[in-house]
Design an enzyme around this catalytic site. Structure first.
Site, PDB file in Angstrom:
ATOM      1  N   CYS A  30       0.814  -1.208   0.000  1.00  0.00           N
ATOM      2  CA  CYS A  30       0.000   0.000   0.000  1.00  0.00           C
ATOM      3  C   CYS A  30       0.847   1.257   0.000  1.00  0.00           C
ATOM      4  CB  CYS A  30      -0.952  -0.005   1.188  1.00  0.00           C
ATOM      5  SG  CYS A  30      -2.024  -1.446   1.169  1.00  0.00           S
ATOM      6  N   ASN A 284      -4.614  -9.924   5.915  1.00  0.00           N
ATOM      7  CA  ASN A 284      -3.900 -10.142   7.172  1.00  0.00           C
ATOM      8  C   ASN A 284      -4.714 -10.976   8.159  1.00  0.00           C
ATOM      9  OD1 ASN A 284      -1.482  -9.071   8.645  1.00  0.00           O
ATOM     10  ND2 ASN A 284      -1.825  -7.441   7.151  1.00  0.00           N
ATOM     11  N   TYR A 405     -15.482  14.157  22.598  1.00  0.00           N
ATOM     12  CA  TYR A 405     -15.643  15.531  22.143  1.00  0.00           C
ATOM     13  C   TYR A 405     -14.780  16.506  22.922  1.00  0.00           C
ATOM     14  CZ  TYR A 405     -17.532  20.247  22.025  1.00  0.00           C
ATOM     15  OH  TYR A 405     -17.654  21.599  21.958  1.00  0.00           O
TER      16      TYR A 405
END
Lengths: 535, 535
Positions: A30, A284, A405
């Site tokens: 990748c 994987n 948050y």
């Protein structure tokens, strides 16, 4: 390699032989496009483990440049050929794991052999070498690898054209969600040709299907992959219509002593038919599960969701599950939600807008898919939704998720919660209209009302939409009683308030889902998908 | 305000009156510290909605500087006092929603009135004003608000000392996970005093409990909050031992016509006793649910997880669920996992190390809590685990999650998957030892073996640990047969391979969970927590 190393950890006594046709094991597939663009500067960074190091640590007999050329499932032997010497050897096995992967498709067209492909380190070297003296590149294919290569060849200074046979980039998204990618590519100076194909590759140019010629010192074919299942087929193992090796939930093939994993394997998909889903994470995971099964501690694989992400010219596009396109083609009853929230609290510097899409089963409220595109925070939201899907959380249940948050990270109502709220409203009977349904509704006599401000309306609006700003709507609602009205704002939030208000005044009101932004993206994408348009 | 606006969307006819003691409604509480440091430059950015704009859009009667001073639940009236004129009015209600919030605690010590607190915009103005001519600041309290203020006052150029009564910063983390925050603060030049209290506040200095004096032109008290439930108590509503208003799953108080939401309310907590959990996300969510209940479309609230995040001097610390400390104090049988993965693929530039902790029910494998600290990607992993908890996904189930992977975003085996794998190994019988158990095991006769390289060992190691690098372990394993051995590496991964290997050679092997990094953090944090140490 994940199967081999896991098996060693489970069984110190097993004799484990790894046959690899190429020169490398465990390299960073990748990362290959990013070496082309110099983002990953050192080639060595892509070689995660050398055969020697892996062999030493895990007691493996790793044989590179050695190809498995035949399997005798009755005798339980594999024939291996040393590619340097041509010497062949029959190796007996108790358990065999196939992980042949998938190879880039090469379209059948004149000069196809001139096109480069990207699968391994040698391919990467070839592209870098070809790019050195090139000024122009044509990439056939606008999927993950095509886009990553386009970005990196552009970064390397080439003039890049993406030629995509489909009507949009990144077919794993719906067309209106993919539109920002083409738009961004053009803003950055790349050329994007949709609904277009290569007809021929010549030494310094390509010919498109419509006859146009584009300069191309370098051509990359990134039009998808096909499973390398010839060895499995020759051995009599079952494969599906697309050539994917058929396995059960424990990665076992039709032969009880043979397992298979990775891009060559057809995988069970959540809420869909078996598919190839060539993703690194699944490969994987399934490698480990095959080892577990061989060692007698079998765990079944979960159905694949196809969670994926790409970074492209500063945008992130992420997706999980099925598309609206695919589900509608199957005739599934679905509910679709688009939103455009900020990735974190708008009052904290650096907030950017996300586009999110959620696709639900109309009956059960099960989450069937989601897509996210934006500068920041797209992959986080898709990871959360992928997890919700795995946990059986419904659309409405997203409202209840308690997500972290602080103003630099999200909002007190996270974009994920907001999706749940919108779904909650729809389940409670609020009506919505998709961007691609607007014209049909208009033809059926629905009025279109823009509840944004006059300034927003003047800056661009849907043809024929009547301006009635939200803050004045309460005084005008009475006059719309009994009418069918589609209201819209910029993103859908004021439209929601307006829809609720009008409903209570006896208006048959529906909110344009995702507002002006989704409608505009959908319309622009549709126009973009028409080939040979004059512009 | 989330209750008021939601109710309007559900019921256009309702008369909705909002009483607010202060000057603002719907301001950005969580942004206040960042205005002190100038990150949020404009004060106006913190005022999300003006009372007038909200009133106009949603047809609300918003009365600011008006305090609710009494409730008559029998007559269903509220007495409101206009704080400017002193005029009082009795207002009848069919449904009453209480959202009084929580006020900063003020410790009982000489000069306490000199300490500033941070709750609203006026407090923010006062801190900014005081900081203008100040050179030194002492923050009492190392929780979320204390740390955010410390960062921002430091950014504003003040010399900042954090005085924390507990043995660590951020009590929502376990001590070894909190250690990087204190370390980072000191690296950046802040002074951190743990297990220490203020004894007195004088005009330009503070006196600590041990008699030491610290210069302090500015003192902020951020030692926690207490629910403002006096009005509710006076009205005869049930409150719990900490003063939290008691509500049911629909936010209804002990009086059927009164609902309560936000920081003043005791919330059901997943896998624990009711608690206050003063978080903005829950307040928002419960406001909406109260409106739903009043309008007759009641949905129950999910139990609170306490998901929270803080950015602190470039680090992100995020948490969900319960701590190891709290669970062990309750005598719960738990399994704990520490890892130190990279936030994205190590071969892609910019990868940084995360520290993750996962806490599981030893029997059921249910996820009870998780903590994450690092430069990048901590909040994403906690959001995923919070979602997994909500979906009932077990520890082992984390291995199956399909998370978005491209090298700039994660790894083919995401840190979340890795946690699942470690849990899977432990469930399959692999032994592990926590950092705080090491010395007890050593005393019981366990040998400690460092399987890192000689270079790593020499750079720092656990006292008495014998060096046996992993790649040589296979040849030495036979000699350890029958022994009890704790193996450790840097993060736990080579230790896992070593543990598996040794087990198969008849060694009773256990892996030091989280390796050298967790052990070192735990030991340093423990030393740091001892007050009045000489250094």
């Amino acid at each position: 390699m994940s199967a081999a190393t896991r098996l060693r950890r489970l069984d110190e006594r097993a004799r484990i032989i790894v046959l690899e046709r190429g020169a490398d094991v465990s390299f960073a597939n990748c990362g290959l496009p990013y070496h082309v663009g110099g983002v990953i500067e050192q080639r060595e960074a892509l070689v995660l483990q050398t055969p020697a190091a892996l062999g030493a640590r895990f007691g493996l007999d790793v044989r590179v440049r050695t190809e498995a050329i035949a399997i005798d499932t009755a005798a339980r032997t594999v024939t291996a050929r040393d590619l340097a010497t041509g010497e062949e050897e029959r190796i007996a096995y108790d358990a065999l794991v196939l992980s042949p992967g998938a190879s880039p498709k090469r379209p059948d067209l004149p000069g196809a052999e001139r096109g480069l492909v990207l699968r391994d380190l040698a391919d990467t070297d070839a592209i870098i070498e070809a790019a050195r003296d090139a000024r122009t590149a044509v990439i056939a294919g606008g999927g993950y690898i095509g886009l990553e290569l386009a970005e990196n060849l552009h970064a390397a200074g080439l003039a890049v054209t993406i030629v995509q046979s489909g009507p949009q980039l990144l077919g794993s998204l719906d067309i209106e969600m993919a539109h920002p990618l083409a738009q961004r590519a053009r803003e950055r100076g790349l050329d994007v040709r949709l609904s277009q194909r290569l007809a021929a590759i010549e030494p310094t140019e390509v010919v498109l299907a419509d006859g146009e010629r584009l300069p191309a010192d370098l051509v990359v074919l990134a039009v998808g992959v096909e499973p390398e299942s010839a060895l499995a087929v020759a051995a009599g193992l079952a494969v599906d219509a697309r050539g994917g090796i058929v396995v059960d939930a424990f990665q076992r093939t039709s032969d009880p002593a043979v397992w298979a994993v990775g891009d060559a394997v057809a995988k069970p998909v959540l809420d869909g038919e078996d598919a190839l889903v060539p993703l690194a994470g699944l490969a994987n995971r399934h490698g480990r599960l095959a080892a577990d099964a061989i060692a007698g501690v079998a765990h079944p694989a979960a159905p694949a969701l196809g969670t994926a992400v790409i970074g492209f010219l500063g945008l992130t596009a992420a997706t999980v599950g099925r598309t609206e396109r695919a589900l509608r083609a199957e005739g599934r009853a679905i509910r679709v939600i688009h939103t455009h929230p900020m990735d974190h609290a708008g009052y904290y510097p650096g907030a950017t807008m996300l586009s999110l899409k959620l696709i639900l089963d109309a009956e059960t409220d099960a989450i069937l898919g989601a897509q996210a595109v934006g500068e920041n925070g797209a992959e986080k939201r898709i990871d959360v939704i992928a997890t919700a899907m795995a946990g059986g959380i419904t659309g409405r249940g997203l409202a209840d998720l308690e997500l972290a948050y602080a103003p630099q990270y999200g909002s007190a109502k996270d974009p994920i919660n907001l999706l749940g709220y919108v779904d909650d409203n729809l389940l409670d009977g609020e009506l919505s209209v998709q961007w691609h349904e607007l014209e049909r509704r208009r033809a059926e006599g629905w009025r279109i009302v823009d509840v944004r401000t006059a300034a927003e309306h003047e800056a661009g609006s849907i043809e024929g939409a009547e301006l009635m700003p939200l803050d004045e709507l309460r005084t005008r609602a009475e006059r719309l009683r009994g009418e069918r009205v589609i209201v819209h704002c910029k993103v859908g939030q004021r439209g929601h308030t307006a829809t609720r208000l009008l409903q209570q005044y006896g208006v048959i009101a529906a909110n344009l889902d995702g507002g002006w932004l989704t409608w505009q993206a959908g319309r622009a994408a549709t126009a973009d998908a028409v080939p040979n348009k004059e512009d």
